[in-house]
Design a protein around this motif. Structure first.
Motif, PDB file in Angstrom:
ATOM      1  N   GLY A 255      55.388  40.044  57.220  1.00 42.99           N
ATOM      2  CA  GLY A 255      54.369  39.232  57.663  1.00 42.99           C
ATOM      3  C   GLY A 255      54.705  38.024  58.602  1.00 42.99           C
ATOM      4  O   GLY A 255      56.068  38.222  58.647  1.00 42.99           O
ATOM      5  N   PRO A 256      54.029  37.449  59.120  1.00 39.92           N
ATOM      6  CA  PRO A 256      54.402  36.219  60.172  1.00 39.92           C
ATOM      7  C   PRO A 256      55.322  35.096  59.265  1.00 39.92           C
ATOM      8  O   PRO A 256      55.119  35.127  58.000  1.00 39.92           O
ATOM      9  CB  PRO A 256      53.163  35.451  60.615  1.00 39.92           C
ATOM     10  N   LEU A 257      56.006  34.450  59.958  1.00 42.90           N
ATOM     11  CA  LEU A 257      56.766  33.306  59.247  1.00 42.90           C
ATOM     12  C   LEU A 257      56.077  32.254  58.937  1.00 42.90           C
ATOM     13  O   LEU A 257      54.876  31.936  59.720  1.00 42.90           O
ATOM     14  CB  LEU A 257      57.889  32.906  60.430  1.00 42.90           C
TER      15      LEU A 257
END
Length: 403
Positions: A255-257
């Motif tokens: 997933g995104p940071l």
């Protein structure tokens, strides 16, 4: 008293018997035994007479003591006389006793004693005690009369109660007789009457409803009926408990940071590293000297500007040094003889407009001083500081270097 007299006589006889056994061969001892026997008999007679006299007068003496009567001291008299105790026993006749020993014959009457002097007065009489006794007798007679009167009243009451009881019993018998006569007459009248049933009367007021009976036993269950129509679907129930976890599936894509979190607490101190060169060694490699844990190098200034020494990464240590620290640094980094006294009227001061830690003039008179405010806390000038580091061509700058 008779038993005590008998015991005394028995002891005297035993004593005489013992002495008789010892005195059979000694006439003097036998004579003394006879005298002792006579004295013992006389003592027994005197004791008996004394006890009789005490018995006759003991009661009067106790009464007088209880009434606390006052005694009168009678005058004392001296009486002289003789006493005859009978003919003496014959001398040289042995005595023998056989138990039981008979009592001796009574002694002759005592001689008459003539009293010379005034006749003794009668014993004092307690008048107060006599009045008290008369008063007590009168009270006893009065109480007797009251008791007799009370007995008469009780007898009268008993007579009245018995009379009243007899009269009540007679009255009860009379009432019973009258009731019996009336009951008989009523029975005869009822027997003679010829009664017929009359018309029915009006219905009475209905009574209150009775209580409900006990419930009966449940009947046998009936047959199963046809199924009814399906009802309306009810609301959803509560969520049940979580079931058993299944097998782990394949990992999904990354997933995104996320948002950067807070800085964590400082971790524990790590292990000690290998021993490296000391500060003095590092400072000497660049041509400097160490003062209070700081490596310093000097640089001769050419104008009112910084002139950093070679191989020195300049910085300003955060300290609170005093004027004595300025003197120590001046002694370490001067290149000619100079005074340590400060010229308070110079154009230097306690400032931060240059990177040097300290700058000072060098000559044989009070010198001008410029000090960095990040490291020193004393002011080298009086009044407002002009913050000019360069005063003449002798100015020496001192710089702190990171090693």
């Amino acid at each position: 008293r008779a038993s005590s007299l008998h015991d005394t006589h028995r002891r005297a006889v035993q004593a005489v018997g013992v002495r008789d056994e010892r005195s059979r061969t000694d006439p003097v001892t036998m004579h003394r035994g006879v005298q002792l026997a006579g004295v013992a008999a006389l003592a027994l007679v005197l004791v008996a007479a004394t006890l009789v006299a005490v018995d006759s007068r003991g009661l009067q003496t106790e009464v007088l003591f209880e009434q606390q009567a006052s005694f009168q001291q009678l005058p004392e008299f001296n009486v002289a006389g003789t006493m005859q105790t009978g003919a003496p026993a014959p001398q040289g006749i042995p005595l023998s006793f056989q138990l039981p020993v008979p009592l001796p014959a009574p002694s002759p009457p005592a001689p008459t004693v003539i009293t010379v002097g005034p006749r003794p007065k009668k014993a004092p009489v307690c008048k107060r005690c006599e009045r008290q006794m008369r008063k007590i007798k009168r009270m006893v007679e009065k109480i007797k009369k009251q008791n007799e009167k009370a007995d008469d009243l009780m007898e009268q009451q008993d007579d009245m109660i018995a009379n009243y009881k007899d009269r009540m019993e007679e009255a009860v018998e009379k009432v019973k007789d009258k009731l019996g006569v009336k009951g008989t007459s009523y029975k005869e009248i009822i027997a003679k009457l010829k009664t017929q049933p009359g018309p029915p009367g009006a219905p009475g007021t209905p009574g209150k409803p009775g209580r409900n009976g006990l419930p009966g036993r449940p009947g046998a269950p009936g047959g199963t009926g046809p199924p009814g129509p399906q009802g309306i679907t009810g609301p959803s129930g509560k969520q049940g408990p979580q079931g058993i976890s299944g097998a782990v599936g394949p990992p999904g894509p990354r997933g995104p940071l996320g948002v950067l979190g807070r800085v964590g607490p400082r971790g524990p101190q790590g292990p000690t590293g290998p021993v490296g060169p000391s500060l003095n060694q590092l400072c000497s490699r660049i041509g400097g000297m160490v003062y209070k844990g700081v490596c310093f190098k000097r640089s001769k200034l050419d104008g009112n500007s910084d002139k950093t020494p070679p191989d020195c990464n300049v910085y300003n240590p955060r300290t609170s040094w005093q004027e004595s620290d300025y003197v120590a640094l001046q002694r370490m980094f001067k290149d000619r003889p100079t005074w340590e006294q400060i010229n308070r009227n110079s154009k230097g001061g306690l400032c931060t407009n240059f990177r040097a830690t300290l700058a000072f003039e060098q000559h044989n008179s009070p010198v001008g001083v410029w000090a960095n405010q990040n490291s020193f806390v004393f002011s080298p000038v009086n009044g407002a500081a002009q913050c000019q580091m360069y005063g003449d061509k002798t100015v020496m700058g001192v710089y702190a270097c990171q090693v």
